[in-house]
Design a protein around this motif. Sequence first.
Motif, PDB file in Angstrom:
ATOM      1  N   UNK A   1       0.822  -1.215   0.000  1.00 30.80           N
ATOM      2  CA  UNK A   1       0.000   0.000   0.000  1.00 30.80           C
ATOM      3  C   UNK A   1       0.849   1.254   0.000  1.00 30.80           C
ATOM      4  N   UNK A   2       0.248   2.359  -0.404  1.00 27.92           N
ATOM      5  CA  UNK A   2       0.983   3.621  -0.548  1.00 27.92           C
ATOM      6  C   UNK A   2       1.625   4.064   0.757  1.00 27.92           C
ATOM      7  N   UNK A   3       1.001   3.771   1.878  1.00 32.47           N
ATOM      8  CA  UNK A   3       1.538   4.246   3.157  1.00 32.47           C
ATOM      9  C   UNK A   3       2.080   3.112   4.016  1.00 32.47           C
ATOM     10  N   UNK A   4       2.239   1.920   3.408  1.00 29.99           N
ATOM     11  CA  UNK A   4       2.817   0.803   4.153  1.00 29.99           C
ATOM     12  C   UNK A   4       1.825   0.065   5.028  1.00 29.99           C
ATOM     13  N   UNK A   5       0.553   0.414   4.911  1.00 31.67           N
ATOM     14  CA  UNK A   5      -0.446  -0.201   5.804  1.00 31.67           C
ATOM     15  C   UNK A   5      -0.745  -1.648   5.428  1.00 31.67           C
ATOM     16  N   UNK A   6      -0.344  -2.045   4.219  1.00 29.98           N
ATOM     17  CA  UNK A   6      -0.590  -3.428   3.790  1.00 29.98           C
ATOM     18  C   UNK A   6      -1.834  -3.518   2.942  1.00 29.98           C
ATOM     19  N   UNK A   7      -1.825  -4.465   2.020  1.00 25.96           N
ATOM     20  CA  UNK A   7      -2.951  -4.685   1.120  1.00 25.96           C
ATOM     21  C   UNK A   7      -3.816  -5.789   1.734  1.00 25.96           C
ATOM     22  N   UNK A   8      -5.001  -5.440   2.258  1.00 26.34           N
ATOM     23  CA  UNK A   8      -5.827  -6.411   2.985  1.00 26.34           C
ATOM     24  C   UNK A   8      -6.202  -7.622   2.135  1.00 26.34           C
TER      25      UNK A   8
ATOM     26  N   UNK B   1      -5.194 -11.469   3.096  1.00 24.39           N
ATOM     27  CA  UNK B   1      -6.223 -12.497   3.248  1.00 24.39           C
ATOM     28  C   UNK B   1      -5.884 -13.694   2.366  1.00 24.39           C
ATOM     29  N   UNK B   2      -5.488 -13.408   1.136  1.00 20.90           N
ATOM     30  CA  UNK B   2      -5.177 -14.469   0.196  1.00 20.90           C
ATOM     31  C   UNK B   2      -4.005 -15.316   0.682  1.00 20.90           C
ATOM     32  N   UNK B   3      -2.994 -14.662   1.241  1.00 18.55           N
ATOM     33  CA  UNK B   3      -1.805 -15.388   1.711  1.00 18.55           C
ATOM     34  C   UNK B   3      -1.999 -15.927   3.126  1.00 18.55           C
ATOM     35  N   UNK B   4      -3.150 -15.576   3.718  1.00 16.38           N
ATOM     36  CA  UNK B   4      -3.435 -15.965   5.102  1.00 16.38           C
ATOM     37  C   UNK B   4      -2.296 -15.547   6.029  1.00 16.38           C
ATOM     38  N   UNK B   5      -1.933 -14.289   5.903  1.00 19.51           N
ATOM     39  CA  UNK B   5      -0.844 -13.775   6.717  1.00 19.51           C
ATOM     40  C   UNK B   5      -1.255 -12.409   7.251  1.00 19.51           C
ATOM     41  N   UNK B   6      -0.744 -12.066   8.406  1.00 19.16           N
ATOM     42  CA  UNK B   6      -1.020 -10.742   8.940  1.00 19.16           C
ATOM     43  C   UNK B   6       0.090  -9.836   8.432  1.00 19.16           C
TER      44      UNK B   6
ATOM     45  N   UNK C   1       9.131 -14.869   5.539  1.00 19.24           N
ATOM     46  CA  UNK C   1       7.853 -15.576   5.594  1.00 19.24           C
ATOM     47  C   UNK C   1       7.276 -15.712   4.197  1.00 19.24           C
ATOM     48  N   UNK C   2       6.085 -15.137   4.006  1.00 13.28           N
ATOM     49  CA  UNK C   2       5.410 -15.264   2.708  1.00 13.28           C
ATOM     50  C   UNK C   2       5.867 -14.216   1.703  1.00 13.28           C
ATOM     51  N   UNK C   3       6.721 -13.317   2.117  1.00 15.11           N
ATOM     52  CA  UNK C   3       7.227 -12.331   1.154  1.00 15.11           C
ATOM     53  C   UNK C   3       8.445 -12.895   0.444  1.00 15.11           C
ATOM     54  N   UNK C   4       8.388 -12.863  -0.874  1.00 12.11           N
ATOM     55  CA  UNK C   4       9.511 -13.381  -1.659  1.00 12.11           C
ATOM     56  C   UNK C   4      10.585 -12.297  -1.794  1.00 12.11           C
TER      57      UNK C   4
END
Length: 105
Positions: free
Chosen positions: A39-46, A50-55, A81-84
């Motif tokens: 996201x533009x401000x680092x808040x994360x793409x919800x 959800x798709x990756x089942x990760x917080x 973790x789930x980030x490549x």
Amino acid sequence: MTARVISCAVLLGISMVPAIAGPTEGKEVYDSKCKACHGATGQGNPGLAKMLKVEMRPLGSKDVQAASDADLKKIVAEGKGKMKPISGLSAKQVDDVVAFVRTLK
Ligand code: HEC
């Protein structure tokens, strides 16, 4: 009149700031390499979280900002973790993007 021209030149001389590596260039790197997921401000793409089942913790949060610059560079280069790993960045671009992440807090 002459005095005014001289003082003007002095002021201009003083205001010359050396180029600082970092946040400005880092934003460009962030926008092209990180924004889609974080996201533009680092808040994360919800939707992605959800798709990756990760917080996805906001990049500006205390927990993420507590990491050292070296830790953040490592996450970009090696993933977490789930980030490549993010490929195609020069060492300077990694430094710059970390400098930009620091502006998100
Ligand atoms: C394809 C999507 C994607 C891209 C692109 C991406 N990330 Fe991530 N990032 C993630 C996900 C998902 C996580 C959470 C990983 C986990 O906890 O399993 C994460 C985690 C992180 C973390 C750790 C946060 C924490 O909770 O400690 C940092 C720091 C980070 N990313 C920075 C970046 C930066 C900087 C870029 C761009 C150079 C970037 N990411 C690009 C998906 C992405």
